[in-house]
Design a protein around this motif. Structure first.
Motif, PDB file in Angstrom:
ATOM      1  N   UNK A  20      32.342  -4.487  13.510  1.00 58.00           N
ATOM      2  CA  UNK A  20      32.635  -3.927  14.826  1.00 58.00           C
ATOM      3  C   UNK A  20      31.585  -4.415  15.824  1.00 58.00           C
ATOM      4  N   UNK A  21      31.940  -4.338  17.100  1.00 65.09           N
ATOM      5  CA  UNK A  21      30.989  -4.617  18.174  1.00 65.09           C
ATOM      6  C   UNK A  21      30.804  -3.333  18.956  1.00 65.09           C
ATOM      7  N   UNK A  22      29.558  -2.999  19.258  1.00 60.27           N
ATOM      8  CA  UNK A  22      29.238  -1.785  19.990  1.00 60.27           C
ATOM      9  C   UNK A  22      28.404  -2.164  21.208  1.00 60.27           C
ATOM     10  N   UNK A  23      28.890  -1.822  22.394  1.00 59.07           N
ATOM     11  CA  UNK A  23      28.104  -2.046  23.605  1.00 59.07           C
ATOM     12  C   UNK A  23      27.543  -0.713  24.064  1.00 59.07           C
ATOM     13  N   UNK A  24      26.268  -0.703  24.366  1.00 56.39           N
ATOM     14  CA  UNK A  24      25.614   0.512  24.848  1.00 56.39           C
ATOM     15  C   UNK A  24      25.679   0.594  26.363  1.00 56.39           C
ATOM     16  N   UNK A  25      25.414   1.763  26.888  1.00 59.08           N
ATOM     17  CA  UNK A  25      25.410   1.971  28.336  1.00 59.08           C
ATOM     18  C   UNK A  25      24.338   1.131  29.018  1.00 59.08           C
ATOM     19  N   UNK A  26      23.318   0.745  28.264  1.00 64.25           N
ATOM     20  CA  UNK A  26      22.242  -0.080  28.811  1.00 64.25           C
ATOM     21  C   UNK A  26      22.636  -1.555  28.896  1.00 64.25           C
ATOM     22  N   UNK A  27      23.770  -1.952  28.306  1.00 59.42           N
ATOM     23  CA  UNK A  27      24.229  -3.334  28.358  1.00 59.42           C
ATOM     24  C   UNK A  27      23.938  -4.119  27.095  1.00 59.42           C
ATOM     25  N   UNK A  28      23.230  -3.547  26.144  1.00 58.21           N
ATOM     26  CA  UNK A  28      22.933  -4.226  24.881  1.00 58.21           C
ATOM     27  C   UNK A  28      24.188  -4.252  24.013  1.00 58.21           C
ATOM     28  N   UNK A  29      24.330  -5.328  23.218  1.00 62.85           N
ATOM     29  CA  UNK A  29      25.512  -5.492  22.378  1.00 62.85           C
ATOM     30  C   UNK A  29      25.086  -5.677  20.925  1.00 62.85           C
TER      31      UNK A  29
END
Length: 160
Positions: A20-29
């Motif tokens: 899976x790919x998870x993007x955080x609210x900070x923009x990190x992937x």
């Protein structure tokens, strides 16, 4: 306390063991294999490719991501054929093969009818129950025809 989970949470649980790919609210992937996930979107990934906001890429072995920091999650397309959706389709079409107690259309219609009957019986009562109507209730309309007695004709009587 029993509560049902929404479709996104169930789908996230189905993604356990998949990449899976998870993007955080900070923009990190973060892209890696999901080891475990929780209902609040907390998740553990392993063998991760981390992409920072500035585009710098690095490899990580294991990470725990707090669910409240997740902006979105990309899961494999193959999960659109998950058994969860087959049960959901069957429930929508009325051929429920899923576990749990369902209500048939006849039972739902009877419940709706008894509820509307109950509402009509208490229509003149205010919040406190029987008695005069509360504010906002329109008084009955008087017409010139209301004082005439109803006439009954032979055709109205069923003699059969």
């Amino acid at each position: 306390m029993s509560r049902s989970l929404g479709i996104p949470v169930k789908l996230m649980h189905e993604a356990t063991g998949h990449i899976v790919s998870v993007e955080l609210k900070s923009g990190e992937l973060y892209r890696g294999t999901m080891v475990e996930c929780e209902d609040n979107w907390n998740c553990q990934l392993e063998n991760i490719t981390f992409t920072a906001k500035d585009g710098k890429v690095s490899q990580l072995e294991h990470i725990f991501i707090r669910g409240s920091r997740v902006r979105f999650m990309i899961i494999p397309d193959m999960l659109k054929n998950a058994p969860m959706f087959k049960r959901l389709d069957a429930r929508i079409k009325g051929k429920s093969t899923s576990l749990g107690v369902g209500r048939g259309r006849a039972v739902a219609m009877r419940a709706k009818a008894s509820f509307s009957l109950l509402c009509r019986q208490h229509a003149t009562a205010g919040r406190g129950g029987p008695g005069p109507a509360g504010r906002g209730v329109v008084p009955p309309v008087r017409s010139e025809y209301a004082s005439e007695p109803e006439q009954m004709y032979e055709s109205d009587v069923n003699l059969g």
